[in-house]
Design a protein around this motif. Structure first.
Motif, PDB file in Angstrom:
ATOM      1  N   GLU A 139       0.707  -1.117  -0.072  1.00  0.00           N
ATOM      2  CA  GLU A 139       0.080  -0.107   0.039  1.00  0.00           C
ATOM      3  C   GLU A 139       0.946   1.210  -0.122  1.00  0.00           C
ATOM      4  O   GLU A 139       0.687   2.248  -0.779  1.00  0.00           O
ATOM      5  CB  GLU A 139      -0.955   0.074   1.104  1.00  0.00           C
ATOM      6  CG  GLU A 139      -1.961  -1.050   1.165  1.00  0.00           C
ATOM      7  CD  GLU A 139      -1.486  -2.308   1.524  1.00  0.00           C
ATOM      8  OE1 GLU A 139      -0.386  -2.503   2.097  1.00  0.00           O
ATOM      9  OE2 GLU A 139      -2.296  -3.578   1.447  1.00  0.00           O
ATOM     10  N   ALA A 142       2.599   1.671  -3.569  1.00  0.00           N
ATOM     11  CA  ALA A 142       1.556   2.197  -4.397  1.00  0.00           C
ATOM     12  C   ALA A 142       1.420   3.650  -4.313  1.00  0.00           C
ATOM     13  O   ALA A 142       1.496   4.417  -5.119  1.00  0.00           O
ATOM     14  CB  ALA A 142       0.154   1.619  -4.368  1.00  0.00           C
ATOM     15  N   TRP A 146       2.475   6.602  -7.012  1.00  0.00           N
ATOM     16  CA  TRP A 146       1.553   7.552  -7.519  1.00  0.00           C
ATOM     17  C   TRP A 146       2.225   8.693  -7.581  1.00  0.00           C
ATOM     18  O   TRP A 146       2.070   9.759  -8.553  1.00  0.00           O
ATOM     19  CB  TRP A 146       0.300   7.714  -6.550  1.00  0.00           C
ATOM     20  CG  TRP A 146      -1.032   6.826  -7.180  1.00  0.00           C
ATOM     21  CD1 TRP A 146      -1.318   5.750  -6.292  1.00  0.00           C
ATOM     22  CD2 TRP A 146      -1.666   7.203  -8.313  1.00  0.00           C
ATOM     23  NE1 TRP A 146      -2.436   5.292  -7.128  1.00  0.00           N
ATOM     24  CE2 TRP A 146      -2.620   6.071  -8.333  1.00  0.00           C
ATOM     25  CE3 TRP A 146      -1.671   7.920  -9.208  1.00  0.00           C
ATOM     26  CZ2 TRP A 146      -3.529   6.092  -9.337  1.00  0.00           C
ATOM     27  CZ3 TRP A 146      -2.668   7.986 -10.260  1.00  0.00           C
ATOM     28  CH2 TRP A 146      -3.579   6.988 -10.199  1.00  0.00           C
ATOM     29  N   ILE A 168       1.358   0.286 -10.335  1.00  0.00           N
ATOM     30  CA  ILE A 168       0.202   0.566  -9.310  1.00  0.00           C
ATOM     31  C   ILE A 168      -0.895  -0.060  -9.791  1.00  0.00           C
ATOM     32  O   ILE A 168      -1.435  -0.619  -8.487  1.00  0.00           O
ATOM     33  CB  ILE A 168      -0.008   2.178  -9.409  1.00  0.00           C
ATOM     34  CG1 ILE A 168       1.141   3.047  -9.090  1.00  0.00           C
ATOM     35  CG2 ILE A 168      -1.102   2.539  -8.538  1.00  0.00           C
ATOM     36  CD1 ILE A 168       1.019   4.529  -9.346  1.00  0.00           C
ATOM     37  N   SER A 172      -2.367  -2.984  -6.764  1.00  0.00           N
ATOM     38  CA  SER A 172      -3.570  -2.793  -6.262  1.00  0.00           C
ATOM     39  C   SER A 172      -4.321  -4.151  -6.316  1.00  0.00           C
ATOM     40  O   SER A 172      -5.633  -4.392  -6.254  1.00  0.00           O
ATOM     41  CB  SER A 172      -4.571  -1.720  -6.734  1.00  0.00           C
ATOM     42  OG  SER A 172      -4.660  -2.000  -8.106  1.00  0.00           O
ATOM     43  N   GLU A 174      -5.076  -5.333  -9.588  1.00  0.00           N
ATOM     44  CA  GLU A 174      -5.758  -5.066 -10.618  1.00  0.00           C
ATOM     45  C   GLU A 174      -7.277  -4.173 -10.407  1.00  0.00           C
ATOM     46  O   GLU A 174      -8.096  -4.536 -11.144  1.00  0.00           O
ATOM     47  CB  GLU A 174      -5.855  -5.903 -11.837  1.00  0.00           C
ATOM     48  CG  GLU A 174      -4.575  -6.412 -12.139  1.00  0.00           C
ATOM     49  CD  GLU A 174      -4.514  -7.352 -13.303  1.00  0.00           C
ATOM     50  OE1 GLU A 174      -5.604  -7.942 -13.734  1.00  0.00           O
ATOM     51  OE2 GLU A 174      -3.458  -7.587 -14.089  1.00  0.00           O
ATOM     52  N   SER A 175      -7.184  -3.486  -9.230  1.00  0.00           N
ATOM     53  CA  SER A 175      -8.534  -3.164  -8.895  1.00  0.00           C
ATOM     54  C   SER A 175      -8.628  -1.470  -8.899  1.00  0.00           C
ATOM     55  O   SER A 175      -9.746  -0.774  -8.644  1.00  0.00           O
ATOM     56  CB  SER A 175      -8.900  -3.422  -7.463  1.00  0.00           C
ATOM     57  OG  SER A 175      -7.918  -2.912  -6.586  1.00  0.00           O
ATOM     58  N   ASP A 176      -7.426  -0.578  -9.037  1.00  0.00           N
ATOM     59  CA  ASP A 176      -7.396   0.487  -9.052  1.00  0.00           C
ATOM     60  C   ASP A 176      -7.604   1.137 -10.434  1.00  0.00           C
ATOM     61  O   ASP A 176      -6.865   1.414 -11.433  1.00  0.00           O
ATOM     62  CB  ASP A 176      -5.811   1.128  -8.651  1.00  0.00           C
ATOM     63  CG  ASP A 176      -5.947   2.531  -8.578  1.00  0.00           C
ATOM     64  OD1 ASP A 176      -6.652   3.313  -8.789  1.00  0.00           O
ATOM     65  OD2 ASP A 176      -4.993   2.882  -7.518  1.00  0.00           O
TER      66      ASP A 176
END
Length: 601
Positions: A139, A142, A146, A168, A172, A174-176
């Motif tokens: 986390e 990531a 960013w 990133i 995540s 593959e959910s961001d």
């Protein structure tokens, strides 16, 4: 007013130099209580107080202020001084005084965020790297990446930025959705349309309920459109209109559906789509475009009467738009007498007698324009509001002093909504908002380059809003935003001796170089298009696009769209770069306004 605040500031500096710390603190306390002090003084005032505490024998109280300076004001000169004190060899003094001079990871992250917010991308990138290399959770990694991606994008290192967004997205699980969307946009900026389209499709298929889905659908359609794949682009735009009805970007998709049919010479279908485009409140440029292309579709169908009626509606409703300029030059519409001639009755609020503005007017009359500006800002920060009469008087005074940016800014701040809705019939308001700036240099250099001075003023307004010393993030300088390399090339051509880059901030030289550059572009496009007469509005459109994006790109776009045999107005809509497309329209709109205000030329 502001002079008193500046007096306290000077007193504090002097008292610190004299080691008279009690009186220094008295001056600093007075400034802290002054709600009108400039925000840009905050870093200096922190440094003065920290220095007074440090030199006065209270380093434990000085340390938090030095730390705050370094974290919250990273691009200010005092931050550099604070860094030397708290991170250099001198930091041992604080340890000896019983202070634990610790910079936390959160301090470093906050500093990076402020660097990014102030577009100091190179420095932000340097300070992010060691944080990423440390052992952190997925986390945290990531969040750091960013920041790194934002810095890389700001530096236009798009390939590296796209790789960051991909990392990133994977971090995540593959959910961001925002990471996926930004990755697609970055490919788009690189003109890597194949990767961009695939990434946009990933967004709207996997995250159909997100805000990014509708924009991804639109951007994918636009990418297919620019690659001349009109069938697939139409499918995506239609899917967008039906799946995500409402305002943006569905209304823009409707326009693009009409635009592709227009390019394919299916004019009745194009007209039907243009007529469906809803008008946007407070968006004159968008609304003027819909009217203009409805008229052009009628033209193509051989229906002159409805076309002319729409153009007349356009110039009456949106007289200062780029599309009014196009209607005037490509359809032969005459200039309307707008605003009313000089000497017309101003609105009631402006008919008041002279307002005693005291300090402001006296400072301007003494030539202390920067002091006058600061006095106005000081009063505003303290909650003062200006009546229309006062605002007009201040703007007049700045104009008389040759401070064109300040004159137009005051009018825009006080009368902006009325100007935007054309409810300000007094010509003077418009002449203050669009002043005849730098009259001697503009007149001489435009004549020397055989240019319309109103065009030169329009370009100056678009590039710098009349600010001679402005510097863009890309390094362009001065009124007409000349890049240093372009300035050196022009200096050689004009045999300008003793040229240095910083001289581009001199109004006369910048205008001379800008006029020369624009004249060269106009002549090149006149020659390339085979016209033997003086440059036309068509040449101007190509020259403005090249002024913003460069000749190489303009030639590439012309080759790409050659099969459509685009007219000059059609070429504007087809420019792939939204920045350049908007820029050309802005300059034409400003040129239209200057032509309306000063028709005698």
């Amino acid at each position: 007013g502001s002079l008193r605040a500046r007096g306290w500031y000077a007193t504090a500096r002097c008292r610190i130099e004299l080691k008279d710390f009690p009186l220094a603190f008295l001056a600093l306390d007075a400034l802290d209580q002054d709600s009108g002090r400039p925000a840009e003084w905050t870093a200096d005032l922190l440094m003065l107080r920290a220095a007074a505490l440090d030199q006065g024998g209270a380093p434990e109280q000085a340390w938090p202020l030095f730390r705050r300076l370094w974290v919250e004001f990273p691009t200010s000169p005092p931050a550099g001084q604070a860094e030397a004190l708290i991170l250099g060899p001198d930091s041992e003094r604080f340890v000896a005084a019983g202070v634990a001079p610790v910079i936390t990871e959160q301090d470093r992250l906050d500093r990076v965020d402020r660097l990014l917010g102030q577009a100091a991308y190179s420095r932000a990138l340097r300070e992010i790297e060691p944080l990423i290399e440390a052992e952190v959770s997925p986390e945290q990694e990531a969040a750091l990446r960013w920041r790194r991606a934002k810095a890389l994008s700001g530096l236009r290192r798009y390939s590296a930025a796209a790789a960051e967004y991909e990392r990133i997205f994977k971090l995540s699980g593959e959910s961001d959705v925002e990471a996926a969307y930004q990755m697609a946009r970055t490919w788009d900026r690189m003109d890597r349309q194949h990767q961009a389209r695939a990434a946009y499709q990933e967004v709207w298929t996997r995250f159909p309920q997100s805000d990014q889905a509708r924009w991804s659908l639109f951007s994918a359609g636009r990418a297919h459109q620019l690659d001349l794949e009109h069938e697939e682009a139409s499918r995506l735009f239609e899917l967008l209109v039906f799946t995500y009805p409402g305002p943006e970007p569905a209304d823009e998709a409707l326009f693009q559906l009409g635009w592709m049919r227009y390019l394919d010479r299916r004019y009745p279908e194009a007209l039907a789509f243009f007529q469906q485009v809803p008008l946007r409140p407070q968006d004159a440029a968008f609304n003027a475009r819909a009217l203009y292309w409805q008229a052009r579709a009628w033209d193509r169908m051989g229906r002159a009467e409805p076309a002319q009626a729409l153009r007349q509606e356009l110039v009456e409703q949106y007289p200062d738009s780029a599309y009014s300029y196009l209607a005037r030059h490509f359809a032969g519409l005459a200039l309307l007498p707008w605003p009313p001639p000089a000497g017309g009755s101003p609105p009631g609020a402006l008919t008041q007698g002279p307002l005693d503005l005291g300090v402001v007017e006296n400072l301007i009359s003494l030539g202390l324009v920067l002091d006058a500006r600061e006095e106005v800002s000081w009063q505003e920060r303290r909650g003062a509001t200006f009546s229309p009469a006062a605002a007009l008087q201040i703007s007049r005074a700045f104009l008389a002093a040759g401070e064109y940016f300040l004159a137009q800014r005051r009018v825009q701040l006080s009368f902006g909504p009325r100007l935007a809705s054309y409810q300000a019939p007094d010509r003077e308001l418009w002449e203050l908002a669009y002043p005849w700036a730098f009259p001697e240099a503009v007149s001489q250099q435009s004549a020397r380059a055989a240019l319309d001075p109103r065009l030169v003023l329009a370009l100056i307004r678009a590039e710098s809003t009349y600010r001679p010393t402005i510097r863009s993030s890309a390094g362009a300088l001065g009124l007409m935003q000349i890049m240093p390399a372009t300035g050196r090339r022009i200096a050689r051509s004009l045999e300008e001796r003793n040229f240095e880059t910083e001289r581009l901030q001199e109004p006369e030289l910048n205008i001379r170089f800008g006029c020369y550059h624009l004249r060269q572009l106009l002549d090149r496009y006149r020659i390339r298009t085979g016209r033997s007469a003086s440059p036309s509005a068509a040449d101007l459109i190509l020259a403005l696009a090249a002024y913003n994006a460069g000749e190489r790109r303009v030639e590439e776009w012309r080759r790409r769209f050659e099969k459509f045999h685009l007219g000059p107005d059609e070429f504007i809509e087809q420019i792939p770069f939204s920045e350049t497309r908007t820029y050309v329209k802005r300059v034409l709109a400003f040129y239209q306004i200057y032509s309306l205000l000063y028709p005698q030329l």
